[in-house]
Write a protein that holds these residues in place. Structure first.
Motif, PDB file in Angstrom:
ATOM      1  N   SER A 170       1.243  -1.215   0.146  1.00 22.79           N
ATOM      2  CA  SER A 170       0.470  -0.038  -0.082  1.00 22.79           C
ATOM      3  C   SER A 170       0.777   1.061   0.479  1.00 22.79           C
ATOM      4  O   SER A 170       0.465   2.083  -1.001  1.00 22.79           O
ATOM      5  N   ALA A 171       2.071   1.352   0.809  1.00 22.90           N
ATOM      6  CA  ALA A 171       3.194   2.535   0.580  1.00 22.90           C
ATOM      7  C   ALA A 171       3.338   2.526  -1.200  1.00 22.90           C
ATOM      8  O   ALA A 171       3.415   3.362  -1.185  1.00 22.90           O
ATOM      9  N   SER A 172       3.692   1.890  -1.251  1.00 25.83           N
ATOM     10  CA  SER A 172       4.677   1.404  -2.956  1.00 25.83           C
ATOM     11  C   SER A 172       3.207   2.201  -3.777  1.00 25.83           C
ATOM     12  O   SER A 172       3.436   3.209  -4.770  1.00 25.83           O
ATOM     13  N   ILE A 173       2.172   1.697  -3.073  1.00 25.36           N
ATOM     14  CA  ILE A 173       1.066   2.179  -4.164  1.00 25.36           C
ATOM     15  C   ILE A 173       0.079   3.552  -4.431  1.00 25.36           C
ATOM     16  O   ILE A 173       0.308   4.448  -4.777  1.00 25.36           O
ATOM     17  N   GLY A 174       0.514   3.815  -3.087  1.00 22.93           N
ATOM     18  CA  GLY A 174      -0.044   4.793  -2.501  1.00 22.93           C
ATOM     19  C   GLY A 174       0.983   6.511  -3.050  1.00 22.93           C
ATOM     20  O   GLY A 174       0.478   7.934  -3.431  1.00 22.93           O
ATOM     21  N   GLY A 175       2.613   5.951  -3.294  1.00 25.09           N
ATOM     22  CA  GLY A 175       3.244   7.274  -3.708  1.00 25.09           C
ATOM     23  C   GLY A 175       2.896   7.259  -5.042  1.00 25.09           C
ATOM     24  O   GLY A 175       4.187   8.578  -5.323  1.00 25.09           O
ATOM     25  N   ILE A 218      -4.755  -0.301  -8.994  1.00 24.56           N
ATOM     26  CA  ILE A 218      -4.178  -0.944  -7.902  1.00 24.56           C
ATOM     27  C   ILE A 218      -4.433  -1.603  -6.753  1.00 24.56           C
ATOM     28  O   ILE A 218      -4.143  -2.627  -6.251  1.00 24.56           O
ATOM     29  N   PHE A 219      -4.833  -0.945  -5.672  1.00 26.97           N
ATOM     30  CA  PHE A 219      -5.225  -0.936  -4.414  1.00 26.97           C
ATOM     31  C   PHE A 219      -6.519  -2.375  -3.688  1.00 26.97           C
ATOM     32  O   PHE A 219      -6.374  -2.443  -3.357  1.00 26.97           O
ATOM     33  N   LEU A 220      -7.165  -1.475  -5.133  1.00 26.32           N
ATOM     34  CA  LEU A 220      -8.171  -2.692  -5.102  1.00 26.32           C
ATOM     35  C   LEU A 220      -8.123  -4.176  -5.275  1.00 26.32           C
ATOM     36  O   LEU A 220      -8.632  -5.202  -4.505  1.00 26.32           O
ATOM     37  N   ALA A 221      -7.340  -3.992  -6.201  1.00 32.13           N
ATOM     38  CA  ALA A 221      -6.565  -5.505  -6.519  1.00 32.13           C
ATOM     39  C   ALA A 221      -5.807  -5.707  -6.060  1.00 32.13           C
ATOM     40  O   ALA A 221      -6.427  -7.291  -5.340  1.00 32.13           O
ATOM     41  N   LEU A 222      -4.788  -5.051  -4.815  1.00 32.62           N
ATOM     42  CA  LEU A 222      -3.963  -5.996  -3.789  1.00 32.62           C
ATOM     43  C   LEU A 222      -5.095  -6.048  -2.734  1.00 32.62           C
ATOM     44  O   LEU A 222      -4.662  -7.264  -2.216  1.00 32.62           O
ATOM     45  N   TRP A 223      -6.316  -5.476  -2.148  1.00 31.44           N
ATOM     46  CA  TRP A 223      -6.761  -6.052  -1.097  1.00 31.44           C
ATOM     47  C   TRP A 223      -7.982  -7.266  -1.512  1.00 31.44           C
ATOM     48  O   TRP A 223      -7.375  -7.917  -1.113  1.00 31.44           O
ATOM     49  N   ALA A 224      -7.681  -7.324  -3.305  1.00 31.77           N
ATOM     50  CA  ALA A 224      -9.163  -8.513  -3.495  1.00 31.77           C
ATOM     51  C   ALA A 224      -7.637  -9.571  -3.040  1.00 31.77           C
ATOM     52  O   ALA A 224      -8.479 -10.044  -3.139  1.00 31.77           O
ATOM     53  N   ILE A 225      -6.393  -9.537  -3.834  1.00 24.86           N
ATOM     54  CA  ILE A 225      -5.514 -10.674  -3.406  1.00 24.86           C
ATOM     55  C   ILE A 225      -5.249 -11.056  -2.260  1.00 24.86           C
ATOM     56  O   ILE A 225      -5.439 -12.079  -2.216  1.00 24.86           O
ATOM     57  N   LEU A 226      -4.816  -9.764  -1.260  1.00 25.26           N
ATOM     58  CA  LEU A 226      -4.566 -10.377  -0.064  1.00 25.26           C
ATOM     59  C   LEU A 226      -5.644 -11.338   0.682  1.00 25.26           C
ATOM     60  O   LEU A 226      -5.739 -11.919   1.571  1.00 25.26           O
ATOM     61  N   CYS A 227      -7.142 -10.652   0.238  1.00 24.21           N
ATOM     62  CA  CYS A 227      -8.644 -11.315   0.828  1.00 24.21           C
ATOM     63  C   CYS A 227      -8.139 -12.472   0.434  1.00 24.21           C
ATOM     64  O   CYS A 227      -8.712 -13.636   1.401  1.00 24.21           O
ATOM     65  N   LEU A 228      -8.239 -13.024  -0.891  1.00 27.76           N
ATOM     66  CA  LEU A 228      -8.256 -14.313  -1.845  1.00 27.76           C
ATOM     67  C   LEU A 228      -7.152 -15.518  -0.926  1.00 27.76           C
ATOM     68  O   LEU A 228      -7.407 -16.300  -0.857  1.00 27.76           O
ATOM     69  N   PHE A 229      -6.353 -15.106  -0.758  1.00 28.76           N
ATOM     70  CA  PHE A 229      -5.134 -15.551  -0.326  1.00 28.76           C
ATOM     71  C   PHE A 229      -5.096 -15.550   0.594  1.00 28.76           C
ATOM     72  O   PHE A 229      -4.483 -16.956   1.731  1.00 28.76           O
ATOM     73  N   TYR A 230      -5.212 -14.663   2.393  1.00 28.28           N
ATOM     74  CA  TYR A 230      -4.914 -14.715   3.682  1.00 28.28           C
ATOM     75  C   TYR A 230      -5.924 -14.382   4.236  1.00 28.28           C
ATOM     76  O   TYR A 230      -6.066 -15.057   5.297  1.00 28.28           O
ATOM     77  N   CYS A 231      -7.861 -14.360   3.406  1.00 26.86           N
ATOM     78  CA  CYS A 231      -8.610 -13.923   4.305  1.00 26.86           C
ATOM     79  C   CYS A 231      -9.578 -15.293   4.554  1.00 26.86           C
ATOM     80  O   CYS A 231     -10.358 -14.757   3.823  1.00 26.86           O
ATOM     81  N   ARG A 232      -9.174 -16.463   4.070  1.00 22.90           N
ATOM     82  CA  ARG A 232      -9.875 -17.440   4.699  1.00 22.90           C
ATOM     83  C   ARG A 232     -11.673 -17.702   5.689  1.00 22.90           C
ATOM     84  O   ARG A 232     -11.858 -16.845   6.972  1.00 22.90           O
TER      85      ARG A 232
END
Length: 496
Positions: A170-175, A218-232
């Motif tokens: 998120s830090a890289s994307i926000g920048g 890109i941020f929304l894509a990051l959140w979706a990827i993290l939820c898919l892989f790590y919020c089971r």
């Protein structure tokens, strides 16, 4: 460079050596990080003095000062207060792990819009780990039955990984979204004005009009990827016992009002943030850095403000200051060495001639259709930045070459310059790709395979988003459908 082929081949071999050790951990990572100090002189890439200078770059000074401030934040439990407030705001009732993850990532995204990526990560990581410290580790969760214990441990571990990965990415994307968010954007704007002085300069608002929508996608894509892989499924149940709203409110009340020491540390941090934001704003508004002829960098004020912590009293004990050196024994010198190795590699790329070899290898782009070039430029720039560590260095190498290619293709230079610069910020695969990644990696919650697992689809999502927005939103914001000087744009014809 008469011996450039030999030196560049040596540099490539040394890179293979270093990255093999990093990935395999055959020796400790900090020890591998020191290997350029002897490998570069022995293989004729750089002198020992030149390599050693890379280990105290201005960015490293920025990290050093920032970490002292971060240690002060941790020592006085300020990160715990911030963590409790963020958790209370976003955890939901009942607990919603994806919502909590979104809150942490969105806060980091917003902070990184105004701070350097590394500074934003250093500021937010203690807050994130303050939330994670409430969760059980594998060693202290034996009160549950063994079958549920293993399953819940996996769910908790995955959520910890999601939070740390979310903060660094998120830090890289926000920048990307503002000119002040990262040095890459300022380098791009500076090169545009230098190469095309008669063209309209890119303002803060102009850049954000294009880059903010891109960063948001890109941020929304990051959140979706993290939820898919790590919020089971089951994460809410596994986490709810440790992130209950009633308990959180009680703990926040127990912290009581902020002390003088806490207020002073936050004041120093706030002043540092303002100094970072205003050192160099745009070409038209040079910022306070111009008062010193450009000699002062972000690392200058980072160390200066950290030094104030050893001067200002904490008003707890007579003569006691906010910080003393004993509190700094936890400074992560392994990060300093890792960053130093990254900057040494960046310098080695240039001094060995390997950068020139790579530049010549990109000549094939001249004959490619534009719609294929944007993904190619992003991919090459994003791959190069994984190894050079400094996306500033990647941008400096890539952008002048892309300007020449754009002239040869008779298209607007920004159609290649912007993908090259933004693509260099897609540093998502390795801990050494950017200082932000190093900060997250050293928390111990993530491994290289976690970064690759998350970073690869995120990099693909970024390339796809940029490839779509550059030919659609780009002309409206930057006027890339108009000619530049003597460059006649056949962009519309090429895009069909």
């Amino acid at each position: 460079m008469e011996n450039a082929p030999t030196t560049s081949a040596n540099m490539l071999g040394v890179l293979v050596w270093i990255f093999t050790w990093w990935l395999s951990e055959a020796v400790p990572m900090p020890v591998t990080s020191m290997s350029p100090l002897f490998l570069f002189p022995l293989f004729g890439i750089s002198s020992s003095d030149e390599v050693a200078q890379s280990y105290m770059d201005d960015v490293i000074a920025l990290v050093l000062g920032s970490f002292i401030l971060a240690l002060a934040v941790e020592h006085y439990n300020i990160h715990r207060r911030l963590a409790l407030n963020i958790t209370l705001l976003f955890c939901g009732d009942p607990l919603n792990p994806p919502l909590l993850l979104l809150g942490i990532c969105a806060t980091t995204f917003f902070v990184s819009m105004w701070l350097h990526n590394c500074a934003a990560t250093v500021m937010m990581m203690p807050v994130a780990t303050g939330i994670l410290q409430r969760l059980p580790s594998r060693t202290n969760s034996g009160h549950r039955n063994q079958e549920n214990n293993n399953f819940d441990d996996d769910l908790v571990t995955n959520f910890c990984k999601a939070v740390v990965l979310g903060v660094i990415y998120s830090a890289s994307i926000g920048g990307m979204s503002t000119l002040t968010g990262t040095g890459v954007n300022l380098i791009l704007i500076g090169m545009w004005k230098s190469y095309f002085p008669h063209e309209k300069a890119i303002s803060f608002s102009t850049w954000s009009s294009f880059a903010f929508p891109l960063a948001l996608v890109i941020f929304l894509a990051l959140w979706a990827i993290l939820c898919l892989f790590y919020c089971r499924k089951g994460s809410s149940r596994a986490l709810s016992a440790y992130l209950d709203k009633t308990h959180l409110k009680r703990e926040l009340d127990l912290l009581g009002p902020m002390t003088f020491a806490e207020k002073m540390i936050l004041t120093v941090f706030s002043i540092l943030i303002m100094l970072w934001m205003t050192r160099s704003i745009t070409e038209d508004i040079p910022g306070w850095g111009s008062l010193f002829g450009g000699r002062a960098g972000d690392g200058t004020v980072s160390v200066m403000m950290a030094t104030l912590l050893f001067i200002i009293p904490n008003k707890k004990q007579p003569g006691e200051k906010l910080m003393d050196w004993n509190k700094c024994k936890k400074l992560p010198w392994n990060i300093i060495l890792l960053l130093g190795a990254g900057f040494a590699i960046a310098d080695g790329f240039r001094s060995s001639g390997l950068a020139e070899v790579l530049s010549r290898a990109l000549n094939f782009l001249e004959n490619a259709p534009y719609l294929a070039i944007v993904p190619a430029v992003c991919l090459i720039s994003g791959t190069l930045t994984e190894f050079i560590t400094s996306n500033n260095a990647t941008t400096t190498i890539m952008v002048p070459l892309l300007i020449e290619i754009a002239k040869t293709m008779h298209i607007h230079p920004l159609l290649l310059m912007i993908p090259g610069a933004i693509g260099s910020q897609f540093a998502f695969l390795l801990p050494t790709s950017t200082p932000s990644n190093v900060v997250g990696f050293t928390t111990g919650h993530i491994e290289i395979k976690d970064m690759i697992k998350t970073g690869l689809p995120l990099k693909i999502a970024g390339i796809v988003a940029l490839s779509f927005l550059m030919p659609t939103l780009g002309p409206m914001v930057f006027g890339t459908d108009k000619p530049v000087n003597n460059v006649s744009t056949n962009y519309l014809h090429m895009c069909g």
